[in-house]
Design an enzyme around this catalytic site. Structure first.
Site, short mmCIF file in Angstrom:
data_model
loop_
_atom_site.label_atom_id
_atom_site.label_comp_id
_atom_site.label_asym_id
_atom_site.label_seq_id
_atom_site.Cartn_x
_atom_site.Cartn_y
_atom_site.Cartn_z
N LYS A 86 0.87 -1.18 0.00
CA LYS A 86 0.00 0.00 0.00
C LYS A 86 0.90 1.23 0.00
CE LYS A 86 -3.93 2.11 2.46
NZ LYS A 86 -4.87 2.02 3.60
N SER B 118 -9.87 2.22 2.67
CA SER B 118 -8.94 2.96 1.86
C SER B 118 -7.92 2.07 1.12
CB SER B 118 -8.16 3.95 2.73
OG SER B 118 -7.33 3.27 3.64
N SER C 287 -10.39 -0.07 6.82
CA SER C 287 -9.72 0.09 5.52
C SER C 287 -9.05 -1.15 4.96
CB SER C 287 -8.68 1.22 5.59
OG SER C 287 -9.32 2.46 5.56
#
Lengths: 486, 487
Positions: free
Chosen positions: A76, A152, A176
């Site tokens: 990420k 997210s 997330s």
């Protein structure tokens, strides 16, 4: 190989059926072909990836490989990785090359020898539940490209779902990891707060942020989490505990398990198809020998309001360092210092980030602090106490991960509150700091995946992963892939 | 109408740790800009603070030394504001729950009849990090930022508004300065900013409630502290006597003009949006740690001062002078041990240290720890004066020789230079005879009643003896000879 489990990849690497470089090329080729459509990666750097894979092959040949050496992963874009552009999906860090490694990167790549395929897209500064707030554009859900992958960690989830990487890291502040895992038909685990070091993980809300893994199975997640977790003296909130093998309970007997069903997770507000799939999963567990008990989390209704005070408060302060002075975006024209700050931040941050900075600044202001921030902290304690009470009567809590399946791009963008409510089942877990995971438990009529959430007591991630694993041995939801191949 | 001045001080003491309060970067002063700034000090994305145990220990030492209460749990908070030399956009400080609460500093202020002792109460002392520096000298038309100082550990010590004059404020600042150096938590270097004061000053008519205060920021010398307060007091009284009102404000002192000017008024005061830093756990000090720290503390200045008076018979003045720094006190006690511990030697050692040694060190710009004359050497010298091997005047020569490294100790110098005192009456009488016959004029003057002539004769005898004759004997024999007439 594209959808192979990590243990299969490991065996193939060990048997020299494939090299790490070949494996990396396989995924890099898929990324090159598919990323323009899915937009799961912000940064890909073939040279770096192949260099790491070459190193992994050397380790494999030399016989000093760890179980994950040579296996590709996606990071990420919230984790700083030395020499890699690290953007947090923000214009503010569009050209920021991290000069140091996050502890997670050190552990997974430098120590375990995993090979990074690139940095995945996300909501800007991890603020969002749909991946639509990214400066680098929305990520498409591989199951239906007109829909969001969740957020997210949407890029990480979409990348795994589309077969662009076997596994990916994520972070979970209010859901997330779990919500995008649910919306993309994957398994995603958020460990107990303090298990995974936050050093080098760009902070959104420090007291809630926790790194974790998105993969296809609980087994894969457990393998990666074992290499990722551990005490880090660089993070004061990291917990000083011995290292753990999170796979160790996978084959332990299942008998005698008591599943708690929080009645707040089974009341109105949840999509009927989601609820049907969750009930079916529950029936499967009962069939496997689990007992169930109804529990209650009476203060759960406070979790969304408390979260939207605490998280923005911390964020407003955490994001103050992005001032255009030392690194990151600086407005091209300004007349004085104040204008430099105002323009750099106005132009460098997106709308959702600015909204949360404003909320956070407001709730911390003189005269409002007690009414908002302190009150939210009290609510947080009550929520944690509710969980503690519930865990006196059961081993694990079960419910839906998200009230609905993947929604259409743009559908909730106009109404932030509606967007915030998509995290209604996940947020309380972060406020309490508990471990939780989401795993696939079915599909709706549109063919969109549905996620089942399991919440464990503190430090029970090995057990929660094992409970998920038992379900995955009995079902095949996790083996389905979107038909998005080119 | 009499005015009462009310002063409280906030002092920033830079703690003498090797590394910063929340990072491993060095705290050394004067390095090339930004070479001592780690990713944490630069506030790169993703970095986290970790608390330096050494800085906490400094705070504990201070808290214990002033009789303050050490908090079982203290909390680091974020003080949020934007400034280019504040890299995170917030300063980590302690707000609601500081590590030290209460305590006091005893001071002696004023001179002569005005001289008085006073106890200044402390409100609190808390740990925080320093900011970097903005370099405003023109760098291609821009402002430069040096973050070497960012993250340097500070202890902010806040006094109660207990001081009633600039003198008291200076006496407090000096006592505090001496204490933090004494307990080894600060190098005390004011030029380098290791010890700086903010003074909160207000005036009121005696008996009335407290007046509006103005805060003078960043005073880094005792002289500026005194001048700034005196100016501020004068100005506030003038305003009030003219019927005006004092506006609460933060001001800066300009040493060039001797005046203060407003930096910001109450209206533009920041809202710092303090909240507990979620990156740092509350600081809990274990009882063991506190006890170990207490045991490791040196004897404190006040206790030592009292003991010097009680055990060595020193005057209050000498005891105070010798306990200004720990180094001075240690030097004194080492010298006394070498000389032989008795009250006469104590007084003599004290005089040598306060007069001759102090003057010589001052002239060379040296600290007592750097003295070329060791405490043992000075003690040896005092010992030889006490046993009349040499006179006090010859002692000064020996001291100078020790300073220059002309001999290992006083005995070696006395032997090598033949400085042993002449106490043989026969030898001295002979010298007296010679001087009297050679200085008939002085003798006549003395006999005519001029006392001054006697001193001239003493001087001549001492000169003839190359300074080595026992002065009391010279005096006595000369007197006998002159009073008693021809032999």
């Amino acid at each position: 190989m594209i959808y192979a489990s990590l243990s299969t990849l490991r065996a193939a690497l060990a048997a020299k059926k494939i090299s790490s470089v070949e494996l990396a090329r396989l995924f890099l080729d898929r990324i090159a072909r598919m990323n323009a459509r899915i937009n799961a990666f912000i940064t890909v750097d073939e040279e770096k990836t192949l260099a790491a894979a070459t190193e992994a092959d050397a380790r494999l040949a030399a016989g000093n490989a760890s179980p994950l050496t040579g296996i590709p992963l996606a990071q990420k874009d919230i984790f700083c990785a030395q020499g890699w552009r690290t953007t947090c999906a923000s214009r503010m860090l569009e050209n920021f090359i991290a000069p140091y490694d996050a502890t997670v990167v050190t552990k997974l790549e430098r120590e375990a020898g995993m090979v990074s395929l690139g940095k995945t897209n996300m909501d800007e500064f991890a603020m969002g539940s749909s991946n639509e707030t990214s400066y680098f554009g929305a990520v498409k859900n591989p199951w239906d490209e007109a829909r969001v992958p969740g957020g997210s960690s949407g890029g990480s989830a979409a990348a795994v779902a589309a077969g662009l990487t076997p596994v990916a890291t994520g972070t979970d502040t209010g859901g997330s990891i779990r919500q995008p895992a649910a919306l993309c038909g994957l398994t995603g685990v958020k460990p107990t707060y303090g298990i995974v070091s936050r050093y080098g993980m760009i902070a959104f809300a420090s007291s809630l942020d926790q790194g974790g893994v998105i993969g296809r199975t609980a087994e894969d997640c457990a393998l990666v989490l074992s290499a990722m977790a551990g005490f880090d003296e660089k993070d004061s909130t990291s917990l000083e505990r011995p290292a753990e093998d999170y796979s160790r309970l996978m084959d332990a007997p299942f008998a005698g398990l008591t599943i708690g069903l929080p009645k707040e997770f089974f009341s109105e507000g949840c999509d009927a198809e989601v609820m049907t799939a969750v009930q079916a999963a529950l029936a499967e567990y009962q069939k496997l020998g689990a007992k169930t008990v109804e529990v209650t989390l009476p203060n759960m209704r406070l979790s969304v309001p408390a979260y939207y005070v605490i998280a923005p408060a911390e964020a407003s302060s955490n994001l103050s360092r992005f001032d255009g002075v030392r690194y990151g975006y600086r407005a091209p024209e300004y007349a004085n210092l104040t204008e430099m700050y105002e323009k750099s931040r106005a132009q460098g941050f997106g709308a959702e980030v600015k909204r949360r900075i404003l909320i956070g600044t407001y709730v911390l202001s003189h005269g409002y602090y007690d009414a908002y921030y302190l009150q939210a902290q009290r609510a947080r304690r009550l929520i944690a106490n509710d969980f503690a009470e519930a865990f006196k009567r059961c081993d694990v809590l079960l419910g839906p991960t998200s009230p609905g399946t993947a929604f259409a791009l743009g559908e909730k963008r106009a109404d932030p509150v509606e967007m915030y409510l998509s995290d209604i089942y996940t947020i309380a877990v972060n406020l309490a700091g508990l471990p939780a995971l989401s795993l696939p438990c079915g599909f709706d009529a549109k063919g969109l995946p549905i996620g089942l959430q399991l919440i464990g007591n503190y430090f029970d991630e090995a057990r929660v992963l094992a409970i998920a694993h038992v379900f995955q041995r009995a079902t095949d939801w996790h083996t389905r892939h979107p038909a998005c191949n080119l | 109408m009499t005015w009462e001045v009310v002063i409280g001080l906030e002092t920033h003491v830079q703690l003498a740790t090797c590394s910063k309060i929340f990072s491993g970067a060095s705290t050394r002063f004067g390095a090339l800009a930004n070479t001592q700034a780690s990713p944490v000090d630069l506030a790169l994305p993703g970095v986290l603070p970790t608390l330096n145990r050494g800085a906490v220990e400094c705070a504990l030492r201070f808290g214990l030394s002033v009789g303050g209460k050490i908090a079982e749990k203290s909390v680091f908070a974020r003080k949020n504001y934007f400034y280019p030399d504040l890299p995170k956009g917030y300063q980590i400080s302690q707000f609601d729950l500081p590590i030290v609460e209460g305590g006091h500093i005893d001071i002696v202020a004023g001179q002569g009849e005005e001289c008085h002792e006073k106890r200044v109460r402390l409100t609190r002392a808390h740990l925080e990090e320093d900011a970097g520096k903005s370099l405003h000298e023109d760098i291609h038309g821009k402002t430069g930022i040096d973050l070497n100082r960012a993250g340097t550990p500070l202890l902010e010590i806040v006094s109660e508004p207990d001081m009633r004059s600039a003198e008291e404020a200076v006496a407090y600042a000096k006592a505090l300065h001496a204490l933090v150096r004494w307990i080894g938590i600060c190098d005390g270097n004011m030029q380098e900013g290791s010890f700086r004061c903010d003074a909160n000053v207000s005036v009121r008519r005696t008996g009335e409630p407290l007046g509006t205060r103005r805060e003078i920021k960043n005073l880094n010398s005792f002289r500026y502290l005194k001048e700034a307060i005196e100016y501020e007091v004068k100005r506030q009284i003038e305003i009030l006597e003219d019927g005006g009102v004092i506006q609460q404000a933060t001001v800066l002192f300009d040493p060039a003009t001797g005046e203060t000017r407003t930096m910001r008024s109450k209206e533009d005061a920041h809202d710092y949006r303090y909240f507990p830093d979620p990156d740092l756990l509350p600081l809990a000090v274990a009882r063991d740690w506190l006890e170990q720290t207490r045991m490791a503390l040196p004897e404190l200045p006040e206790a030592k001062r009292q003991r010097f008076i009680r055990d060595y018979g020193l005057s209050a003045y000498a005891a105070a002078m010798l306990t200004v720094t720990l180094e001075t006190a240690d030097y004194f006690e080492a010298a006394l041990a070498a000389a032989g511990n008795n009250n006469a030697n104590a007084k003599s050692c004290a005089n040598w240290i306060m007069v001759d040694l102090a003057a010589r060190l001052n002239r060379e710009g040296l600290e007592i720890a750097q003295s070329p004359v060791s405490a043992a050497q000075l003690g040896g010298l005092v010992c030889r004066i006490a046993d009349a091997t040499i006179s006090n005047a010859i002692g000064k020569k020996v001291f100078e020789a020790l300073w220059l490294g002309d001999g290992e100790n006083a005995d070696a110098i006395i032997a090598a230079k033949g400085l042993r005192q002449i106490t043989d009456t026969g030898v001295i009488e002979k010298l007296v005879e010679e001087v009297l016959s050679a200085n008939a004029a002085n003798v006549a003057e003395y006999k005519a009643g001029k006392e001054k002539a006697f001193h001239a004769l003493v001087g001549q005898v001492m000169k003839a003896a190359k300074g080595k004759a026992n002065p009391q004997q010279v005096h006595q024999l000369l007197k006998q000879r002159l009073e008693g007439g021809e032999k």
